[in-house]
Design a protein around this motif. Structure first.
Motif, PDB file in Angstrom:
ATOM      1  N   HIS A   1       0.854  -1.188   0.000  1.00  0.00           N
ATOM      2  CA  HIS A   1       0.000   0.000   0.000  1.00  0.00           C
ATOM      3  C   HIS A   1       0.889   1.236   0.000  1.00  0.00           C
ATOM      4  O   HIS A   1       1.868   1.302   0.741  1.00  0.00           O
ATOM      5  N   ASP A   2       0.486   2.207  -0.806  1.00  0.00           N
ATOM      6  CA  ASP A   2       1.315   3.392  -0.997  1.00  0.00           C
ATOM      7  C   ASP A   2       2.691   2.971  -1.489  1.00  0.00           C
ATOM      8  O   ASP A   2       2.873   1.903  -2.057  1.00  0.00           O
ATOM      9  N   THR A   3       3.679   3.800  -1.262  1.00  0.00           N
ATOM     10  CA  THR A   3       5.027   3.491  -1.742  1.00  0.00           C
ATOM     11  C   THR A   3       5.836   2.933  -0.590  1.00  0.00           C
ATOM     12  O   THR A   3       6.068   3.614   0.402  1.00  0.00           O
TER      13      THR A   3
ATOM     14  N   PHE B   1       0.214  -3.983  -6.085  1.00  0.00           N
ATOM     15  CA  PHE B   1       0.630  -2.645  -5.652  1.00  0.00           C
ATOM     16  C   PHE B   1      -0.593  -1.755  -5.641  1.00  0.00           C
ATOM     17  O   PHE B   1      -1.266  -1.591  -6.663  1.00  0.00           O
ATOM     18  N   HIS B   2      -0.904  -1.183  -4.490  1.00  0.00           N
ATOM     19  CA  HIS B   2      -2.118  -0.372  -4.330  1.00  0.00           C
ATOM     20  C   HIS B   2      -1.715   1.010  -3.804  1.00  0.00           C
ATOM     21  O   HIS B   2      -1.691   1.238  -2.592  1.00  0.00           O
ATOM     22  N   PRO B   3      -1.378   1.943  -4.690  1.00  0.00           N
ATOM     23  CA  PRO B   3      -0.981   3.287  -4.251  1.00  0.00           C
ATOM     24  C   PRO B   3      -2.198   4.101  -3.809  1.00  0.00           C
ATOM     25  O   PRO B   3      -2.932   4.647  -4.634  1.00  0.00           O
ATOM     26  N   LEU B   4      -2.409   4.167  -2.509  1.00  0.00           N
ATOM     27  CA  LEU B   4      -3.621   4.785  -1.974  1.00  0.00           C
ATOM     28  C   LEU B   4      -3.754   6.249  -2.361  1.00  0.00           C
ATOM     29  O   LEU B   4      -4.866   6.765  -2.510  1.00  0.00           O
ATOM     30  N   MET B   5      -2.614   6.935  -2.499  1.00  0.00           N
ATOM     31  CA  MET B   5      -2.647   8.351  -2.861  1.00  0.00           C
ATOM     32  C   MET B   5      -2.651   8.563  -4.366  1.00  0.00           C
ATOM     33  O   MET B   5      -2.575   9.687  -4.846  1.00  0.00           O
ATOM     34  N   GLY B   6      -2.718   7.479  -5.123  1.00  0.00           N
ATOM     35  CA  GLY B   6      -2.692   7.611  -6.568  1.00  0.00           C
ATOM     36  C   GLY B   6      -1.290   7.901  -7.080  1.00  0.00           C
ATOM     37  O   GLY B   6      -0.296   7.557  -6.436  1.00  0.00           O
ATOM     38  N   SER B   7      -1.206   8.538  -8.207  1.00  0.00           N
ATOM     39  CA  SER B   7       0.084   8.861  -8.802  1.00  0.00           C
ATOM     40  C   SER B   7       0.781   9.953  -7.986  1.00  0.00           C
ATOM     41  O   SER B   7       0.276  11.069  -7.886  1.00  0.00           O
ATOM     42  N   LEU B   8       1.941   9.631  -7.415  1.00  0.00           N
ATOM     43  CA  LEU B   8       2.689  10.639  -6.655  1.00  0.00           C
ATOM     44  C   LEU B   8       3.172  11.760  -7.565  1.00  0.00           C
ATOM     45  O   LEU B   8       3.294  12.907  -7.126  1.00  0.00           O
ATOM     46  N   THR B   9       3.448  11.438  -8.828  1.00  0.00           N
ATOM     47  CA  THR B   9       3.877  12.478  -9.768  1.00  0.00           C
ATOM     48  C   THR B   9       2.803  13.547  -9.891  1.00  0.00           C
ATOM     49  O   THR B   9       3.077  14.750  -9.795  1.00  0.00           O
ATOM     50  N   HIS B  10       1.557  13.115 -10.090  1.00  0.00           N
ATOM     51  CA  HIS B  10       0.475  14.076 -10.221  1.00  0.00           C
ATOM     52  C   HIS B  10       0.130  14.713  -8.878  1.00  0.00           C
ATOM     53  O   HIS B  10      -0.238  15.893  -8.815  1.00  0.00           O
ATOM     54  N   ASN B  11       0.245  13.941  -7.816  1.00  0.00           N
ATOM     55  CA  ASN B  11       0.011  14.484  -6.473  1.00  0.00           C
ATOM     56  C   ASN B  11       0.949  15.661  -6.207  1.00  0.00           C
ATOM     57  O   ASN B  11       0.515  16.752  -5.820  1.00  0.00           O
ATOM     58  N   TRP B  12       2.239  15.452  -6.440  1.00  0.00           N
ATOM     59  CA  TRP B  12       3.221  16.509  -6.169  1.00  0.00           C
ATOM     60  C   TRP B  12       3.083  17.670  -7.155  1.00  0.00           C
ATOM     61  O   TRP B  12       3.223  18.835  -6.777  1.00  0.00           O
ATOM     62  N   PHE B  13       2.794  17.361  -8.412  1.00  0.00           N
ATOM     63  CA  PHE B  13       2.607  18.432  -9.395  1.00  0.00           C
ATOM     64  C   PHE B  13       1.456  19.341  -8.968  1.00  0.00           C
ATOM     65  O   PHE B  13       1.553  20.568  -9.022  1.00  0.00           O
ATOM     66  N   ARG B  14       0.356  18.740  -8.523  1.00  0.00           N
ATOM     67  CA  ARG B  14      -0.799  19.540  -8.128  1.00  0.00           C
ATOM     68  C   ARG B  14      -0.569  20.252  -6.802  1.00  0.00           C
ATOM     69  O   ARG B  14      -1.150  21.304  -6.545  1.00  0.00           O
ATOM     70  N   GLN B  15       0.287  19.662  -5.940  1.00  0.00           N
ATOM     71  CA  GLN B  15       0.659  20.395  -4.726  1.00  0.00           C
ATOM     72  C   GLN B  15       1.449  21.646  -5.081  1.00  0.00           C
ATOM     73  O   GLN B  15       1.229  22.718  -4.494  1.00  0.00           O
TER      74      GLN B  15
ATOM     75  N   ARG C   1      10.306   8.142  -7.912  1.00  0.00           N
ATOM     76  CA  ARG C   1      11.059   7.135  -8.677  1.00  0.00           C
ATOM     77  C   ARG C   1      10.687   5.730  -8.241  1.00  0.00           C
ATOM     78  O   ARG C   1      10.519   4.826  -9.066  1.00  0.00           O
ATOM     79  N   LEU C   2      10.544   5.543  -6.925  1.00  0.00           N
ATOM     80  CA  LEU C   2      10.193   4.230  -6.400  1.00  0.00           C
ATOM     81  C   LEU C   2       8.807   3.804  -6.867  1.00  0.00           C
ATOM     82  O   LEU C   2       8.596   2.660  -7.270  1.00  0.00           O
ATOM     83  N   GLN C   3       7.863   4.727  -6.856  1.00  0.00           N
ATOM     84  CA  GLN C   3       6.512   4.368  -7.283  1.00  0.00           C
ATOM     85  C   GLN C   3       6.472   4.009  -8.764  1.00  0.00           C
ATOM     86  O   GLN C   3       5.791   3.065  -9.161  1.00  0.00           O
ATOM     87  N   LEU C   4       7.181   4.755  -9.587  1.00  0.00           N
ATOM     88  CA  LEU C   4       7.216   4.453 -11.015  1.00  0.00           C
ATOM     89  C   LEU C   4       7.775   3.048 -11.249  1.00  0.00           C
ATOM     90  O   LEU C   4       7.273   2.294 -12.096  1.00  0.00           O
ATOM     91  N   TYR C   5       8.801   2.683 -10.479  1.00  0.00           N
ATOM     92  CA  TYR C   5       9.394   1.342 -10.592  1.00  0.00           C
ATOM     93  C   TYR C   5       8.376   0.287 -10.177  1.00  0.00           C
ATOM     94  O   TYR C   5       8.202  -0.736 -10.844  1.00  0.00           O
TER      95      TYR C   5
ATOM     96  N   VAL D   1      -1.603  -3.714 -10.423  1.00  0.00           N
ATOM     97  CA  VAL D   1      -1.651  -2.376  -9.830  1.00  0.00           C
ATOM     98  C   VAL D   1      -3.116  -1.986  -9.677  1.00  0.00           C
ATOM     99  O   VAL D   1      -3.906  -2.124 -10.627  1.00  0.00           O
ATOM    100  N   ILE D   2      -3.486  -1.527  -8.481  1.00  0.00           N
ATOM    101  CA  ILE D   2      -4.868  -1.167  -8.198  1.00  0.00           C
ATOM    102  C   ILE D   2      -4.993   0.348  -8.090  1.00  0.00           C
ATOM    103  O   ILE D   2      -4.240   0.986  -7.357  1.00  0.00           O
ATOM    104  N   ALA D   3      -5.940   0.908  -8.811  1.00  0.00           N
ATOM    105  CA  ALA D   3      -6.235   2.342  -8.738  1.00  0.00           C
ATOM    106  C   ALA D   3      -7.554   2.534  -7.997  1.00  0.00           C
ATOM    107  O   ALA D   3      -8.465   1.709  -8.110  1.00  0.00           O
ATOM    108  N   THR D   4      -7.653   3.644  -7.243  1.00  0.00           N
ATOM    109  CA  THR D   4      -8.863   3.884  -6.457  1.00  0.00           C
ATOM    110  C   THR D   4      -9.942   4.623  -7.252  1.00  0.00           C
ATOM    111  O   THR D   4     -11.033   4.844  -6.730  1.00  0.00           O
TER     112      THR D   4
END
Length: 272
Positions: free
Chosen positions: A11-13, A22-36, A59-63, A71-74
């Protein structure tokens, strides 16, 4: 008796580079950080941009997206985000919530809470946030400031959550918004607030699948969330809620709130 299934789930990274699921609860970290970076003031953007763990985690999440078996998306939005980064076919499992139990639709309890907040006969707008910038709280305050005094006097905006930056309280002070806005702080029984509110407003810059939006929908409120909220998958714009195009557009929020002065529209959106 539950059957044991021998799979690795991340879960998450996390530090496990390869996993079955792999279940990234926050979704794409790339888009998360870009929008932050989009949501924060310039000085804060630069500070966060150089945050070392941000780049390590991205980088870790992309890998992990590339090498995990499943991979599970919410939400559909998260799935679309992940597909841009070489994640071929993420499975979609939407977030869910338990049924709301507090207040049990008690009109006396709801009216008491509204009196405590000082809403009276005004339209109570609920905003919830753990990260005030990311969830668009400043946009809400700018929208209140744009309204003419007569229209603003018809609303009371209650903002629930930890306010970790003095800028928000200072904006309220500087623009004399105390009569229209309450910083309610952290609320333990937040379900009560969903039932007491007339409108739930969530102009978020990023949410993989907001539980707050789901609670507001379950409570039968008139829900307004942004297209960057994965839980907007459940909203048919204009039918059972309203979807904001740009979380930084205060004029759009003013226009939507003015539309929601109509009690029949609020009722129809909440009922559906």
């Amino acid at each position: 008796m539950l059957e044991r299934i021998d799979v690795d789930i991340v879960h998450d990274t996390g530090c496990l580079l390869r996993a079955d699921v792999f279940h990234p609860l926050m979704g794409s970290l790339t888009h998360n950080w870009f929008r932050q970076l989009w949501a924060y003031p310039l000085k804060e953007r630069l500070r966060r941009f150089w945050h070392i763990s941000m780049w390590r985690d991205v980088r870790l999440q992309l890998y992990q997206c590339k090498h995990s078996k499943i991979v599970i998306a919410t939400s559909q939005r998260v799935a679309a985000d992940l597909k841009r980064f070489d994640c071929k076919n993420p499975a979609i499992i939407h977030n869910g919530i338990r049924p709301l139990t507090s207040l049990a639709n008690s009109s006396d309890a709801i009216n008491k809470l509204r009196r405590t907040l000082g809403a009276g006969e005004r339209i109570l707008v609920l905003v919830t946030a753990t990260n005030f910038y990311l969830k668009g709280v400043m946009t809400v305050l700018r929208a209140l400031n744009m309204m003419n005094a007569e229209t603003r006097g018809l609303f009371l905006v209650a903002i629930a959550g930890h306010n970790q930056d003095i800028r928000f309280a200072k904006y309220i002070d500087d623009h004399h918004l105390h009569d229209a806005c309450v910083l309610a702080g952290w609320i333990d029984n937040i379900d009560d607030y969903y039932r007491a509110a007339d409108i739930f407003l969530h102009p978020t810059y990023h949410d993989a699948g907001s539980l707050s939006t789901l609670k507001a929908l379950a409570a039968g409120r008139a829900v307004v969330s942004s297209k960057f909220d994965g839980s907007a998958d459940y909203i048919q714009d204009g039918m059972n809620g309203i979807v904001i195009e740009r979380p930084d557009d205060a004029k759009e929020i003013v226009s939507i709130l003015e539309q929601l002065l109509d009690p029949e529209l609020r009722s129809r959106l909440g009922h559906r």
